[in-house]
Design a protein around this motif. Structure first.
Motif, PDB file in Angstrom:
ATOM      1  N   ASN A   9       0.803  -1.221   0.000  1.00  0.00           N
ATOM      2  CA  ASN A   9       0.000   0.000   0.000  1.00  0.00           C
ATOM      3  C   ASN A   9       0.839   1.277   0.000  1.00  0.00           C
ATOM      4  O   ASN A   9       0.356   2.341   0.367  1.00  0.00           O
ATOM      5  CB  ASN A   9      -0.928   0.013   1.233  1.00  0.00           C
ATOM      6  N   THR A  10       2.105   1.165  -0.413  1.00  0.00           N
ATOM      7  CA  THR A  10       2.964   2.344  -0.462  1.00  0.00           C
ATOM      8  C   THR A  10       2.382   3.359  -1.434  1.00  0.00           C
ATOM      9  O   THR A  10       1.919   3.026  -2.521  1.00  0.00           O
ATOM     10  CB  THR A  10       4.379   1.954  -0.921  1.00  0.00           C
ATOM     11  N   LYS A  11       2.418   4.625  -1.044  1.00  0.00           N
ATOM     12  CA  LYS A  11       1.859   5.693  -1.859  1.00  0.00           C
ATOM     13  C   LYS A  11       2.685   5.861  -3.134  1.00  0.00           C
ATOM     14  O   LYS A  11       3.901   5.807  -3.116  1.00  0.00           O
ATOM     15  CB  LYS A  11       1.873   7.002  -1.064  1.00  0.00           C
ATOM     16  N   VAL A  12       2.005   6.035  -4.260  1.00  0.00           N
ATOM     17  CA  VAL A  12       2.660   6.216  -5.544  1.00  0.00           C
ATOM     18  C   VAL A  12       2.763   7.706  -5.837  1.00  0.00           C
ATOM     19  O   VAL A  12       1.787   8.439  -5.768  1.00  0.00           O
ATOM     20  CB  VAL A  12       1.862   5.517  -6.672  1.00  0.00           C
ATOM     21  N   GLU A  13       3.959   8.143  -6.149  1.00  0.00           N
ATOM     22  CA  GLU A  13       4.184   9.539  -6.480  1.00  0.00           C
ATOM     23  C   GLU A  13       4.276   9.706  -7.988  1.00  0.00           C
ATOM     24  O   GLU A  13       5.046   9.023  -8.650  1.00  0.00           O
ATOM     25  CB  GLU A  13       5.483  10.028  -5.842  1.00  0.00           C
ATOM     26  N   GLN A  14       3.445  10.569  -8.532  1.00  0.00           N
ATOM     27  CA  GLN A  14       3.447  10.811  -9.968  1.00  0.00           C
ATOM     28  C   GLN A  14       4.194  12.103 -10.267  1.00  0.00           C
ATOM     29  O   GLN A  14       3.928  13.142  -9.661  1.00  0.00           O
ATOM     30  CB  GLN A  14       2.019  10.913 -10.495  1.00  0.00           C
ATOM     31  N   LYS A  15       5.121  12.034 -11.194  1.00  0.00           N
ATOM     32  CA  LYS A  15       5.914  13.194 -11.556  1.00  0.00           C
ATOM     33  C   LYS A  15       5.278  13.909 -12.741  1.00  0.00           C
ATOM     34  O   LYS A  15       4.825  13.280 -13.695  1.00  0.00           O
ATOM     35  CB  LYS A  15       7.343  12.764 -11.910  1.00  0.00           C
ATOM     36  N   ASN A  16       5.251  15.235 -12.665  1.00  0.00           N
ATOM     37  CA  ASN A  16       4.702  16.023 -13.770  1.00  0.00           C
ATOM     38  C   ASN A  16       5.542  15.859 -15.033  1.00  0.00           C
ATOM     39  O   ASN A  16       6.753  15.678 -14.973  1.00  0.00           O
ATOM     40  CB  ASN A  16       4.656  17.504 -13.400  1.00  0.00           C
ATOM     41  N   ALA A  17       4.869  15.958 -16.184  1.00  0.00           N
ATOM     42  CA  ALA A  17       5.588  16.000 -17.457  1.00  0.00           C
ATOM     43  C   ALA A  17       6.271  17.355 -17.578  1.00  0.00           C
ATOM     44  O   ALA A  17       5.746  18.374 -17.136  1.00  0.00           O
ATOM     45  CB  ALA A  17       4.617  15.783 -18.607  1.00  0.00           C
ATOM     46  N   GLU A  18       7.459  17.369 -18.177  1.00  0.00           N
ATOM     47  CA  GLU A  18       8.251  18.597 -18.288  1.00  0.00           C
ATOM     48  C   GLU A  18       8.320  19.021 -19.753  1.00  0.00           C
ATOM     49  O   GLU A  18       8.610  18.215 -20.631  1.00  0.00           O
ATOM     50  CB  GLU A  18       9.665  18.346 -17.761  1.00  0.00           C
ATOM     51  N   PHE A  19       8.041  20.300 -20.014  1.00  0.00           N
ATOM     52  CA  PHE A  19       8.063  20.825 -21.377  1.00  0.00           C
ATOM     53  C   PHE A  19       9.009  22.020 -21.471  1.00  0.00           C
ATOM     54  O   PHE A  19       9.108  22.813 -20.528  1.00  0.00           O
ATOM     55  CB  PHE A  19       6.657  21.242 -21.811  1.00  0.00           C
ATOM     56  N   TYR A  20       9.674  22.137 -22.629  1.00  0.00           N
ATOM     57  CA  TYR A  20      10.661  23.194 -22.846  1.00  0.00           C
ATOM     58  C   TYR A  20      10.370  23.898 -24.174  1.00  0.00           C
ATOM     59  O   TYR A  20      10.139  23.242 -25.199  1.00  0.00           O
ATOM     60  CB  TYR A  20      12.075  22.593 -22.892  1.00  0.00           C
ATOM     61  N   TYR A  21      10.425  25.245 -24.150  1.00  0.00           N
ATOM     62  CA  TYR A  21      10.140  26.038 -25.345  1.00  0.00           C
ATOM     63  C   TYR A  21      11.206  27.125 -25.510  1.00  0.00           C
ATOM     64  O   TYR A  21      11.652  27.673 -24.511  1.00  0.00           O
ATOM     65  CB  TYR A  21       8.761  26.707 -25.222  1.00  0.00           C
ATOM     66  N   PRO A  22      11.612  27.462 -26.772  1.00  0.00           N
ATOM     67  CA  PRO A  22      11.068  27.005 -28.045  1.00  0.00           C
ATOM     68  C   PRO A  22      11.253  25.506 -28.278  1.00  0.00           C
ATOM     69  O   PRO A  22      10.347  24.828 -28.725  1.00  0.00           O
ATOM     70  CB  PRO A  22      11.848  27.799 -29.086  1.00  0.00           C
ATOM     71  N   ARG A  23      12.454  24.976 -28.007  1.00  0.00           N
ATOM     72  CA  ARG A  23      12.727  23.546 -28.115  1.00  0.00           C
ATOM     73  C   ARG A  23      13.638  23.157 -26.957  1.00  0.00           C
ATOM     74  O   ARG A  23      14.331  23.991 -26.384  1.00  0.00           O
ATOM     75  CB  ARG A  23      13.431  23.210 -29.439  1.00  0.00           C
ATOM     76  N   ILE A  24      13.677  21.874 -26.645  1.00  0.00           N
ATOM     77  CA  ILE A  24      14.511  21.415 -25.537  1.00  0.00           C
ATOM     78  C   ILE A  24      15.988  21.676 -25.818  1.00  0.00           C
ATOM     79  O   ILE A  24      16.788  21.880 -24.897  1.00  0.00           O
ATOM     80  CB  ILE A  24      14.264  19.912 -25.249  1.00  0.00           C
ATOM     81  N   THR A  25      16.379  21.733 -27.101  1.00  0.00           N
ATOM     82  CA  THR A  25      17.785  21.971 -27.438  1.00  0.00           C
ATOM     83  C   THR A  25      18.247  23.364 -27.003  1.00  0.00           C
ATOM     84  O   THR A  25      19.443  23.591 -26.840  1.00  0.00           O
ATOM     85  CB  THR A  25      18.011  21.810 -28.954  1.00  0.00           C
ATOM     86  N   ASN A  26      17.296  24.290 -26.802  1.00  0.00           N
ATOM     87  CA  ASN A  26      17.673  25.631 -26.337  1.00  0.00           C
ATOM     88  C   ASN A  26      18.164  25.626 -24.885  1.00  0.00           C
ATOM     89  O   ASN A  26      18.707  26.621 -24.410  1.00  0.00           O
ATOM     90  CB  ASN A  26      16.482  26.580 -26.448  1.00  0.00           C
ATOM     91  N   PHE A  27      17.975  24.520 -24.182  1.00  0.00           N
ATOM     92  CA  PHE A  27      18.302  24.451 -22.764  1.00  0.00           C
ATOM     93  C   PHE A  27      19.552  23.631 -22.485  1.00  0.00           C
ATOM     94  O   PHE A  27      19.929  23.439 -21.335  1.00  0.00           O
ATOM     95  CB  PHE A  27      17.124  23.861 -21.985  1.00  0.00           C
TER      96      PHE A  27
END
Length: 201
Positions: A9-27
């Motif tokens: 019964n261990t609690k499940v932690e859900q991680k948010n989806a991560e988005f990057y703009y303009p594109r992830i390559t900019n980061f």
């Protein structure tokens, strides 16, 4: 993605989806990126001042905000107010968002709720309409609000913009950029002079 998945019964932690703009390559490995947490500011006036200070220090402002399931990282374009550089943007490559209105190619106004269709036309322009950008990489959004426009309303609009963009991007192989420029001033229409009537003979 899930962590701590067990058969008890261990609690499940859900991680948010991560988005990057303009594109992830900019980061990737860019030490000039400076974070602005949207929840930490009061209104658009404060946001534009912070972004301007970052830009004048030669850095790039990244606006961070979240919804219930997603975390957003938006690298916003901001010209330093002390700069003498004048950027000239072609009208049809830009749509402007101000209050609850989207302004297209200087003349057309649509309600903010029509953003899904406007983004599709602006970024992809599948029907090659003359009022919209002809180049995916040149399509730009100017964003401006009154200085007292609160952070919650800003957040609501930015979540709408990024959510509609994400759906469009997903349908196109995650290959599209989302480019947003923070504006210091409201949209200024360019009034074209009315040509005189032809001389009558």
């Amino acid at each position: 993605m899930f962590y701590n998945c067990k058969t008890d019964n261990t609690k499940v932690e859900q991680k948010n989806a991560e988005f990057y703009y303009p594109r992830i390559t900019n980061f990737e490995k860019d030490s000039t990126l400076t974070k602005i947490y949207l929840d930490s500011i009061k209104d658009y006036g404060e946001l534009i001042k912070i972004a301007d200070r970052i830009a004048c220090n030669g850095k790039l402002p990244v606006l961070k905000f979240s919804s219930d399931k997603n975390d957003f990282n938006l690298l916003v374009f901001k010209m330093c107010s002390e700069s003498n550089i004048i950027a000239d943007y072609s009208g049809k490559n830009v749509i402007s968002i101000e209050n609850n209105t989207v302004i297209i190619n200087d003349q057309i106004e649509k309600p903010f709720d029509s953003l899904k269709t406007v983004l599709r036309n602006h970024i992809l322009n599948p029907q090659k309409q003359s009022d919209y950008s002809q180049n995916i990489n040149k399509a730009l959004i100017f964003y401006y609000q009154d200085s007292l426009f609160g952070k919650e309303e800003i957040k609501k609009q930015l979540i709408k913009i990024t959510t509609e963009f994400n759906e469009l991007n997903r349908k196109n192989g995650n290959s599209l950029p989302l480019k947003i420029k923070l504006s210091d001033y409201p949209y200024i229409r360019i009034e074209m002079p009315i040509p005189p009537p032809p001389n009558e003979k």
